[in-house]
Structure formats: structure tokens, C-alpha cells
Design an enzyme around this catalytic site. Sequence first.
Site, PDB file in Angstrom:
ATOM      1  N   PHE A 236       0.433  -1.404   0.045  1.00 54.89           N
ATOM      2  CA  PHE A 236      -0.159   0.161   0.186  1.00 54.89           C
ATOM      3  C   PHE A 236       0.625   0.848   0.435  1.00 54.89           C
ATOM      4  CE2 PHE A 236      -1.885  -3.436   2.289  1.00 54.89           C
ATOM      5  CZ  PHE A 236      -2.698  -3.221   1.473  1.00 54.89           C
ATOM      6  N   GLU A 702      -6.262   1.565  -7.030  1.00 53.56           N
ATOM      7  CA  GLU A 702      -5.880   3.471  -6.390  1.00 53.56           C
ATOM      8  C   GLU A 702      -7.435   3.470  -6.279  1.00 53.56           C
ATOM      9  OE1 GLU A 702      -1.694   3.109  -6.885  1.00 53.56           O
ATOM     10  OE2 GLU A 702      -2.788   4.311  -5.520  1.00 53.56           O
TER      11      GLU A 702
END
Lengths: 735, 176, 329
Positions: A236, A702
Site C-alpha cells: 500500500f 487506487e
Amino acid sequence: MSTVESRPRIGAGVNRVDGPRKVTGTAPYPMDFSVPGQAYGALVQSTVAAGRIVRMHTEAAEGAPGVITVITHENAPKVGTGPVTVLGASPPPPLRDDRVVHHGQHIAFVVAETPEQATAAARLVRADYEATEPLLDLQDPRAEQLVDPWGTDTSRGDSAAALESAEVTLRATYTTADNTNNPLGLFATLAAWEGETLTVHDTSQWPSMVRTCLAMVFGIPESSVRVLVPYVGGGFGAGLRAWPHVILTAMAARMIKRPVKLVLTRPQMFTSVGHRPSGVQWLSVGATRDGELVALDHRSLSSLSMEDNDYEPFAWASSFAYRCPNVTTQDRQARLNVAVPTSMRAPAEAQGNFALESALDELAHSLRMDPLELRLRNHTDVDPRNGLPWSGKALLECYEVGARRFGWSDRNPEPRSMRDGNWLVGYGMASALFPYFAQPCAAQATVNRDGSALVRSAATDIGTGTYTVMAQLAAEELGLSLDLVRFDLGDSDMPNAMMAGGSGLTGALGNAVHDACRRLVRSFAELACGDADSPLLGFSPDDVECTDGKVHPVGRPHLGESYADILARHGLSELTANGNSTPPVATELGMSLAGAYGAKFVEVRVDADLGLLRVARVVSVIDGGRILNEKTARSQIIGGTVGGIGMALFEDTVTDPRTGRIANGTFADYLVAVNADVPEMDVVFVGEPDRGTATGTKGVGEVGLVGIAPAIANAVYHATGKRLRELPITLDALL
Amino acid sequence: MTDVASRRDAGERPAPPERVVTLTVNGRSYALRMDTRVTLLDALRDRLGLVGTKKGCDQGACGACTVHLDGRRVLACLTLAAQAEGRAITTIEGISGTDGPHPVQQAFMEHDGFQCGFCTPGQIMSAVALMAEGRAGSDEEIREFMSGNLCRCGAYPNIVAAIREAATRGGHDARL
Amino acid sequence: MRAFDYVRATDTREAVRLLADDPAASCLAGGTTQLDLMKDGILEPPRLIDITRLPLHGIEHRGESVHVGALVTMEELAADATVAERLPMVREALLLGASVQLRNMATIGGNLLQRTRCRYFRDPTVGECNKRSPGSGCAAVQGAARMHAVLGASERCIALHASDLAVALVALDAVVHIQGPAESRSVPLTEFYLTADVSPERENVLEHAELITGVEIPLPPSAARSGYLKVRDRASYEFALASAAVLLVVEGGTIRQARVGLGGVGTKPWRAYEAEHVLTGAPATTATFLQAAEATMRDAWTVPGTEFKVPLARRTLVRELQNVSRVMA
């Protein structure tokens, strides 16, 4: 040659090729590797946020059972600095001097025979500090502010004048909390030297960069460094940089002439591998009474550490999200005594989009207009910065499909008008985008004597499905069934790849794989078309394609032959081709490169007395260009949505206001969404293959997260009549 | 720097207390002489090389280290290896049959119940136990009783779908 | 973790003797608090006495009470048929108390002794902690305090007692059975805990060489109804921001008996006598419930960050009183 246009817009939902290893526990993550003779490291971190180390007390640790060495700034060898990348300069190397710039900074590294011994001895290391008052408040006037740190500030028209004369104006301030990436896999590094050759297993989303960094830091050729990461364990964004602990581990291994392994603790994950920075955003919006935007002024201030950098332009995307003649965007960073922030899923957009989409909802309510209608009224099919058409933007379709599937028109637009027992019910929506991003990539494709193919690149699969979708792409280009194609990654000795980040890898690497496979097919075609024993003799290599394992003239599979036949006849064991991709340039294309778009519709429930906030359903409609694998792409959107729920409802890395210490640095205290927080989700992909790239894909890593937080905040307003401009939205604010 | 390594010979300082612990893991017995501090998790991973059981927090807060002790799901990170002596320990390496993956493993693959895969062994061990506990009756029940297993990739809806399917396919009597 | 000797006790008297012989030794049962705090460097016993194999695993029904062995796990107690039928608030508190994995490990005795989640207490690098080092101060009072206590709290310490089960058990007048080196004794749970405003460093009356052997839970009258409401940010797997354990006997609209425990707000599991006083004999109406909640939180002591707990605890109690009385009606 085959073209992308002939491929399905949405690829089959193929199971992950690495699934069997993941469900049986045999996929090896960095912490799972061991080598004979390895010692174990443990970090000692500063307990003040600013000042200087006066004295290190290492005697007790050095005398503890099993301890091999204790490294501090007093005995650490001097090392070089890593490269400047697209994300900025590398983090400063560890243990350079006696300065402390944040709480939790590495100040010593203990190496022992067992992990238990290393951890116990690390607690025995003490430091005397000359502490100074730390700067911890984002709006502390003493903090140094970086103005336009990335050159991304924008201005068109005259937003000040347009705001002055606008029929309707809205000014609001929004704040977002520090969030911590917290992949489940604790970051681990195993470093082993053989002479001047270094092999490192490391939790990284970008092994090529870690290789470059370690080579520069230790002053050895890049060819002497190998970084391996077949499975990452989540990132992430936390794995986008070569962190100080990686250098420390390699440094220790070099000093003791033994391999050293380090696994970070969960509390150390909060200060050692980045986090999403907190921020304040000021929005001013001017509009006509019928909802046409005439002015937009979006400014941000976000937190930054004292000595490092982070690319996080919150406001930038507001310059092209909507049609508006007068726009100003400005981003600032304040240097504080905090651990370095870094990209975290949907960097900048996660925060900037929250402010923009909340403000538009506020504007819509003040105009008594449907928030969706306001977006439609200000939609733009051209890039307002340059007037070029987007290479692909199906946002209108996202709105239409999303509104229908969600039942948006069923809502009573009046706030606090819908109720189910104790629960206030609210609907909210937001628009989402994640801008185009790509970096150069390379890949190598080989077809073996048996007709199987191996394609390789030094990329990583952080859970996004790179192993699977690249194998699918290669299989498609080479005309082979998926089980005959293997895609290998996670090794810096392979052709260079960009990071798994910015939703860029699938597109950029996909184009490189596409290029490598096309070149490989061309090589086979050239061999066959000039071969008297081949059914392809006399055909042009330009008019050859591959289907069902056969190389054949376009549209005439009966005239084909297999890769194996061609190789055998030419006495070759394999044929290999290299491929590359470089990001296209908008002006050359005559199009602005579009990222991914989406429309998010959310239903929340708020307990009228207790303030409990629950997300009841989410509809996400996504324009991700061509979708290579519907199953893994859907998972990306679901995962992003869960991250967005966490950001909206729970996630808040709390810094102690006096000391700068992280006050909730565990998984029991830093809350992420659990299974019970996540409802059933509806995910739909719309749109067409992107016209800007060969494979037509857009990244979807995203865009799933973007828009969730504002859609929730907008739904909370609809449910309760309370406008909350601060994330996370916790029940204290809803009492 | 070389003298750093050779300065202290092993045995110069008092060794930490050790103990021989016999562990029965996936039906096999192992006698290990270990520092008393070694947790079941570290014994499995570092001593037995059974690295399928993951360390996600080492603080009992994430569920990545879930194993079965006498058929019940527990956290290996907050269990001392010595405490597990005499108990039947089952790890992710011990649930597939010779005839292929466990139905829960298969369902996780079909429903894409994971992304990075790191929490997956713990999720699967939890899911197998959940079915044996009789708690796979509804999605709501599955969500609640799987909430001790964090998934940062956010695969929860697919995990629920996988367990739902495994349970309705008669997984109640799944190998455990 | 600091190195320690590991000893496995085989009977209760031996365990107590081992403890008495070593003033620094600690017991190890489920390990969910003990090992966690040892890893954090908060507890550093040189000797751990593993008591998990002592014969304290039974649940027995003796007349109008349930006797629970100290080593019964949370899962086992929650699965007990009598608990499910007669003590729903205990069952609910257990099931909402932790993940299944933790409930399979954590014991009832250990749960009563669980330590605070205060991150200032749990980090040995934080110097100011009256609980760890009496007289040093309290960093949490001036720090990030959202999760902390407002009842039994003071500037000396605001560490929250995080148990759910104990909240239900104090309300039920459960009794703790304790074996010491010389004799055994029984202590009502309401007298077992000490509040942090009085003695941050001492959380209960248990002496060093004493071992909890079991808990006796009196069964409420069969006309009673009870429930446990836990309010938290996440939908599951989190400590309480506020919770209420409520037991009521209502006859003809009048409350004949009321037992109330509050969690998420106290430095100990909080018995809300003031609320019970207001409720008993009063009509089972929301007006009464509001009055009871008001009385309970009157002495709350807050710091910036914990103020919201006062209204939240009131509302939580009112809601659960409504829930339980609705079941009766």
C-alpha cells in the site's frame, strides 16, 4: 499482427495463478526466508522526537546472552546515499550522527544469535538525550513550510475575482488524519554478503530501486546486488522506498560477516516505513445559481518529516477534475518532528478528493440541487488544462450505471428524512479519479523447446494480480493457453520494472510484456516465413498471428505450425525477445492521458442516539479501461473500498501532543476495518480500452479507494444533517 | 570490525533457560530444545520451518498466526511453545488432504478470497474452525466470527463468499 | 521478553507454593494478557508458573448458582446451556469480548485480572505512569485520551479496565474464590477491584501468592431479563467505548429489581449502584432510565478527549434499559 481492439474489453475472471501457493502457506514472503548461519537483528528507536544523543549506553546489551554486536552512530561505518527517484531523494541513511528528528528514529541495531536474544538485548540499550521541543502541530507557525515542493501548483483564469463575483460561494476547511499503511506482512529484510556481493530478501514494491540504493550506499556495482521479493505481503505504498532498516541490516551483515535477518515489530511499522500524512485543506467554490462552477480555489498543507520528502499534492487534481474556467490549486508541506510520510494507497487523491467532493456536496445542498446533477453539469470530456480530449473517460457512464444500480433516485433529498428504527439512513455519492502514471518498464519473453513460455520482469505482485494478468497478457499475445505461460517477477536480476505503485504497473509493464511478446512472435515469424519446410513460407512476417499454440498467417490457422516445430527444425532450444515501454507523451498523442474514473454510491446508517456509524452498502462503477481479469480487478476495487471505509471511519495514527510518540501503534489500538465492518459490494466496470496505450488498460489499484470517504461523509450529512469535515468520522462527532 | 564478531565466544555469559519441548504438529512429533521464551509461532516458523503460519503483529491482534490446538483455533503468537506440549497442533500445512486442497482452500481460490495472501493461512485456519463451530449459517454470522482475522487488502466480501460456498457444499464435516 | 524459568504446575496447592516461594514469579494461563505484556517489556517475571493444567476447568451448577473454574475459557463459558438461558448478559459480554481465537485461549480467571489497554502504561519508554512506577505521574492525562476512563479516574491515572465479562459479573454480585498459601477466601467481585484514583499501582485485592480458583455466579430470579450492549467504533473486535450490562425484574410496569454494570468508562468494572437506586421501585419508562443514567455519570472526571464518554455512557445505559425492559413487555 493482432490488435488490442480484437481482444475482449473485460478479460475472463481467471483464478490467480499464485492461488495454490497462497492458500497452502507455501508462497514465501520476505520474513519466511532463512539462510544457514544467520544472525538476528533488533532495532532500538529514539524515545524523544527532537534533539541530540549525548551518550549511548550499550554495555548491558553487549554483555547480554547471544549478542554479537550493537551498532550505533558511534561505530557505524560511513555509507553513501541512495538515488533520487521519481518519488524524490532516497531516505537519509541511518546512524549518520547524533541528531534525533522524530520519535521512533532508529538509534541502534542489536545483532544476536536468536531473535529472542536480540529483542531482549535491544531493550537494554539506553540513550541519554539533549532533548529540544519538538514541532508536532501541522499549523505551528514555527514549522518550515515548503511552497509548491513539486512544481504542481496550478492557476488558470482569475479564481479570486471569479469568487468575488460568483452568485453562490462556499468556503470550507477539511482535515484528514495521519493513516498508517500497515500491510499485514511485517516488513522483513534478510541480507547476506559473499565477499563484495550482496543478496537481500526485502519487503519491497520496487526491487530494482532497492538494488540501486544498496549499490550506491555500499559503493559497489549494481551487478553485485540482488534483491529478491517473490511475494510481498502487502505494501500500500510502504514498500516504495529503500528504508533505513534495510540499509542497517545489510550494514550489520557486512560488519559481522554473517547473514542478518530483521523483522520489524508492528509498533515499529508505524515509524519505519512511512504513512499517509495528515493535512488541512481550504476550499473555496464559486458557482452560478444553476450549479455551474465559475471558480475553484483549493489549497492544502500536509505534514512532512524534517529530513526527507514525500510526493503528496492533495489539490493538484482539482485543476482537471471538472470544467471550471477559474482555478487555483496550491500545495504546501510543513516540516515537523514526525516520522517520514510516504505514499499510501491513492496518495494525494485520497485526501484531495475528500475535500473537493465534500465541498461539491455542500454546494449542491446549498443550491437545493441533486449532488449527482451538480457533477453532471460540470463534467468535462476534455482536459481543461490544455483542451485536449482525454484518452478515455467514461465517467458519465459511471454516474448513470451507478445511480441506477444504487437506486439513487429513490432517496428523499431532505437531510435526516430517512429512518429505520434507531438508525438514521443516508445516501451519499462522490466522483473519483486517479491520474495517469507510468514509468519505463522492460520485460523478457522466452518460448522453450516444448512450446511453453516464460516471461520475466523485476516487478512485484503486491496482491494486485501481476503474476496472473501478465501471464494472461502473454498467453494472449503468444496464442498459448494460460497453463503454458509462467510469469516470473520479484528479482532485481530480471529486466527493470517500475514500482508497484501509482496504479501504473499493470499498464506500463503490460505494454512491455506486449512488446516483448510481439517481438518474439515476429522472430518466430521471420524464421518460419523464410523456411522452405514451413507452411508459412512466402508469407510476410507482418501478416502472422498466433492462436491455439500455432504461428499462422492472419485468419488462416490451418497453415500454422507450433513454436516447438519451428524451434526443433532450426535446432534451437528457445527463442527470447526483450520488450520495453515508455510512457506516452500527451502532446504527441494529441490526447491527455486519462487515469481511472469512478462513481461511488454509499448508504450509511447512523444510530440516532449512540452515534454508531455503519456502512450498509456500496456501489462502485469504474472506468478502468480494458480490464484484463475481471476477478482480480474487482478485488482491487473491493480492497480499495475497504481501505476507504477505514480512512473514513477508523484510521487515525495518533501522535502524543507532548512527546511525538505514536500513541496507538498496535493493531489493537490503530483500527482498520474488520470483516464485520464491510458490507456486500456491487462493483461494475464500464468504459472502453484506453486509447493512449497499446494494451488499453488503466490501473485500478487506487481508484477503488478514492471517493469512498467523501461519499460516506456526504451520506452521513444526508442521514443526520451534520456536515463533518474531519476524518475519521467517529461516533464522538455524531452524538 | 572483525573483532566484534570474535570478541565474545558463546558460553561466556549465562545462557537463557532452555527446555526440551515435544510438539505434535500435523500428526508428527518433534522434540526441540528451546529458549523458554519461544512462542508456538516462532517454534513453528524458525525451528520447524513451517512458515505458512504468519506473524502479522505478534501481539494477538491480527489473527495471521491462527492455528488449531486440539481442534480449536488459537493464536500461536500468544502461546508459549511449552504450553502446546501434549496438544495436537494443526497448521495450514496440515489441512490439505492427499487428494488435493481442503474445500475451504479451494473456495478461497475460486472466490479470490485474498490478494497479497499474507493473512490467508490464518483466514483459512479460522474459516475451517468456524465451520466446525457451526458458525457459518449466515453471512452476518461469518462476518462476526471471522472478525479476528484482519485483511489489510480488504478481501472480506470474497472471504465471506468463499466460506459461504464451502459451508453450503457440506463443509461442516470438513477435515479438522 | 526477558528470559524466564518455565515451570508447569500440576496441582493448585503446588502452584500456590511455587508462587509463595518466589515473590517475583507470575502465573501463566491463557497468556493473552501476560505474554503480551511480557513482550512489551511491562512484565518481566524471572519465573512463569504455567497453571493451565490445574484441575480448574469445570462448570458446575450448584443450586441457584453457577460455579466456574478459573481455567474455563471464554468460549466454553459462553457455550454453557445454563449461562445461555439464565445469564444472557454474561453470554453476550463473553461473545462481544474478543475474537474467537482469543476466547479459546483466555480464561475466566485471567479475564478478571486483565490489565488495562492504556498505551502509556504498555510502553516502558513512557516514564510517567503511576501504575508502573508510583509517583511518576500520568502521561495519559495530558496525552491522547479517547480510550480512557472517566469513572474512578483522576489526574493520577485514567487507565480503563477493558473487560466486558467483569462488567456483567459485578452487576450479578459474582464471588471470586481465592486459594492462598495458608487458606482460601471468597471475595465479592464488587469488593475485588480497586479504582485507579485510589491506587493506580494496585488494581485488585489479590495478594502475590494467591490464585483465583473459580468464580461463583448467582443465578437471577427466573423472571429477570438481562442483556449486554457494547458500543464501539468497529462493528466487531474492539474494546468498548461504553457498555452496559443490565438485569431487570419488572412487574406490572414497575421495576422490582435492577442490576447495572458499566464498561468502557471505569478504571474498574463499574457497578452502577446509583442507577439501581433510581430504577428500583420506579416505573419502567424512558424518563426513569434517563434519570438513572444521569445519576450514574454524575461523578465522571474527564480530560480533553474523554468528555464524549459521559453522554455516550448515559445513552448506552438508557438504550440497554429500553432493550431489556422491552423484552419483558
